[in-house]
Motif scaffolding. Sequence first.
Motif, PDB file in Angstrom:
ATOM      1  N   GLN A   1       2.377  -5.564   3.103  1.00 46.18           N
ATOM      2  CA  GLN A   1       2.115  -4.333   3.849  1.00 46.18           C
ATOM      3  C   GLN A   1       1.849  -4.743   5.289  1.00 46.18           C
ATOM      4  OE1 GLN A   1       2.448  -1.304   3.847  1.00 46.18           O
ATOM      5  NE2 GLN A   1       1.006  -0.405   5.246  1.00 46.18           N
ATOM      6  N   ASN A   2       2.716  -4.319   6.203  1.00 44.31           N
ATOM      7  CA  ASN A   2       2.638  -4.843   7.568  1.00 44.31           C
ATOM      8  C   ASN A   2       1.609  -4.105   8.430  1.00 44.31           C
ATOM      9  OD1 ASN A   2       3.378  -6.835   9.257  1.00 44.31           O
ATOM     10  ND2 ASN A   2       5.011  -5.690  10.241  1.00 44.31           N
ATOM     11  N   ARG A   3       0.414  -3.964   7.897  1.00 51.67           N
ATOM     12  CA  ARG A   3      -0.682  -3.354   8.660  1.00 51.67           C
ATOM     13  C   ARG A   3      -1.992  -3.855   8.072  1.00 51.67           C
ATOM     14  NH1 ARG A   3      -1.059   1.315  11.877  1.00 51.67           N
ATOM     15  NH2 ARG A   3       0.985   2.102  11.292  1.00 51.67           N
ATOM     16  N   ARG A   4      -2.826  -4.436   8.931  1.00 52.32           N
ATOM     17  CA  ARG A   4      -4.096  -4.937   8.410  1.00 52.32           C
ATOM     18  C   ARG A   4      -5.167  -3.856   8.490  1.00 52.32           C
ATOM     19  NH1 ARG A   4      -7.447  -7.351  12.805  1.00 52.32           N
ATOM     20  NH2 ARG A   4      -6.264  -7.153  14.740  1.00 52.32           N
ATOM     21  N   GLY A   5      -6.352  -4.166   7.992  1.00 51.86           N
ATOM     22  CA  GLY A   5      -7.436  -3.183   7.958  1.00 51.86           C
ATOM     23  C   GLY A   5      -7.361  -2.347   6.693  1.00 51.86           C
ATOM     24  N   PHE A   6      -8.306  -1.400   6.562  1.00 54.72           N
ATOM     25  CA  PHE A   6      -8.363  -0.551   5.367  1.00 54.72           C
ATOM     26  C   PHE A   6      -7.458   0.668   5.537  1.00 54.72           C
ATOM     27  CE2 PHE A   6     -10.184   2.615   2.497  1.00 54.72           C
ATOM     28  CZ  PHE A   6     -10.372   1.856   1.347  1.00 54.72           C
TER      29      PHE A   6
END
Length: 830
Positions: free
Chosen positions: A526-531
């Motif tokens: 998933q190319n997005r970090r964080g929650f």
Amino acid sequence: MIHHPQRFVDVILPLPLPGKFTYSVPEEMNGELQPGVRVIVQFGKKKFYSALIHRIHNEEPSGYEIKSIETVLDKQPVVHPELFEFWEWIASYYHCSLGEVMKAALPSGLKLESETRVIFNPEFEEDKNDLSSRERLILTFLRIRKISSVSDLNRADEKGNAYSVIKSLLSRGAISVEESLRSGYKPRTETFVRLAEAYSGESRLTELVDDLSRAPKQQELLMRFLEYTRFGNEEAIPEYSKKRLLEKVGTTTATLNTLIKKGVFELAERRVDRLSQYAGNIREGFELSQAQEQAYAEIEQNLEEKQVTLLHGVTSSGKTEIYIRLIKKYIQENKQVLYLLPEIALTTQIVQRLKQVFGDKAGIYHSRFNDAERVEIWNKVLNFDPESDENQYQVIIGARSSVFLPYRFPGLIIVDEEHENSYKQFDPAPRYHARDAAIVLSHLTGARVLLGTATPAIESYFNALSGKYGLVELSERFKQIELPKILTADLRDAYKRKQMRGHFTPLLFEEIEKALEANEQVILFQNRRGFAPFIECKTCGWVPKCKHCDVSLTYHKHNNSLVCHYCGYTIHHPTNCQACGSNEINTKGFGTEKIEDEVSLIFPEARIARMDLDTTRARKSFEKIIHDYDSGKIDILIGTQMVTKGLDFQNVSVVGILNADNLLNYPDFRAYERSYQLMAQVSGRAGRKYRQGKVIIQTSEPDHHIIQQVIQNDYLGMYKGQLAERKHFKYPPYYRLIGLVLKHRDKREVERIANQLASMLKRSFRSRVLGPEDPVINRIQNWYIKQFWLKIEREISIVSAKKKLQEILDEVKTQPGNSGVQINIDVDPM
């Protein structure tokens, strides 16, 4: 008395100023100077810098008072004068100053400035070093202050010029410069055990062994030590690692300490290579398969005929083994080899394999190393001598900055994963592309370049097909491992039927379940970090934004905070909406942290790890995650694009791409090319030696042509489609692209100056100008941003276009009220 004519030097200063600067040479320094040597010069009223001599001459400039050189720092050049030609190309092509290139090229330890902060090293043993009175004075000053600027040390020095003293103390390890403090690096040391001098003779040693017969543990430890240092080696070695000795014998530190007290053993601290963990046993490369042998032969032939060759090999086709064979060939010819990787931290496994084959001949160079270490590597490359028997770096494994190292006998440059945009430097200038810079370096030095990837950049493949580069295709996976089976899962349909479990379609959920039951591993991309990308008030739609940047704050659950990924601004998660007071605040979208949370609830028995910027900040954290996953301690690895790069795992049977739509719908002319590359690369992680892997792409558009091309492994179809679009819309490789970014603290001012610039640009470049327009994020760290694009036809001289562009920018900057604007030029933007 013979009177010599006055001599002058042109020097490069590490400043963003055009041109070179002339200083006079005091007569006593005449014999010490040569191009490439560093000198200290005064620039302005109070500032001192270490500058590089570019040219020595007798031509006195007119019209201003000439200052003279203060100090000479080197007896020998730290830069080969031939390297200046490469620097000048970088400065000219990427539209920046030679000083900016110098700043990017040289390690900080070679760039002393009056405001550089110097730090005292409390572990330095002064009594064991023969220090001059000036060195002791500076060291005492620093011991009290702990940290001081170079200008303060100049004032403390008895001669008022401490540069040579600082250089000497730096080389002894008594001090470090500011960059070392930031990197948090300490030289890695290891304790070694050696036999005391009293027992060097055979008779004394025999007596000792007999004396220890009543202490069997001590006797065994001594015998094993002798086995490792004398009997098991063709020639005796004086000492052995304490850690390895205790591990191999299986004894305690207490036994060793007893022998130390008896005067049998002594301990010595040694500084060791920080990457010695990779050295292991030197091994030969694997035998190449028939397909690899054929590719290798074609590469050799192409490299003889062409400066650059592109190796287009599918994922897991064994490109690294071909590289190893090639490197061996160039080493035997006494040439230096540069092996470029997009990001060193992300390529642990490749580094390990190369160190296993080449041992101490392979050095590693990148920004995570501390300053002293980078200077050491710089000097090793600078002083490489093919005739010498000394331990020298002949293979450099490095990130993009390693193209600037001072190679003396370059033979081969390998650019692995050449399509990666990590090779492009974004800020500060020079905004160079390491792949393109490496190609120019090869033209200047006669070296050869091999570009390797499973998903070539469209520009590279275009150059290969048009005959500018050689082209070698390797379409068979190593050991006939099958390419993974790629399936799509329709997100829109699964949401409509209410079949989703968290963010997992039934198909992906089922495949993960099967893999876990079979003790196989899973990668989720998933190319997005964080929650969550943002939070939103359900009542009024309020979304918290960064106060410095025009971007919503990303929610991070682990510390219940909202973070800006551009400037780091952080606030606690609000309990109420700051617009309407409602307490109904929901997270929107999902990042790697939220997936980790969901997976741990859905698959409670699975061992899970997350690999993104948040979990790999610590120096060894990335290596630890890779090691744990490789050794089977992790079942499911969740990650951003970090998981797509250069990783080779034996037990991965399922790869899940959680939301392909995010990749495809990005506003950039390269979005489809990048989507194809990312999906194909992450898919390449799936597949075992004797079993086909599976890739599940979750998307709302399963029939999208890019997704279909990934499924069919149809790189050529993607290439042809993108090429037709680029020709129609005037993009590379048919046109050259130059990006202009305007920044100002005042929104109205940046708009006014942008409009002013637009009319001047359009007067000269006409329809080739796009803009001014707002970028995707038009305010970062309180700077308002406007951007332009210039599309220049290939047949037009880029040199004259850039010259005209500079004239226009100079005119805009000198207009009344425009002094607060910053204008950055980005040639070949990514």
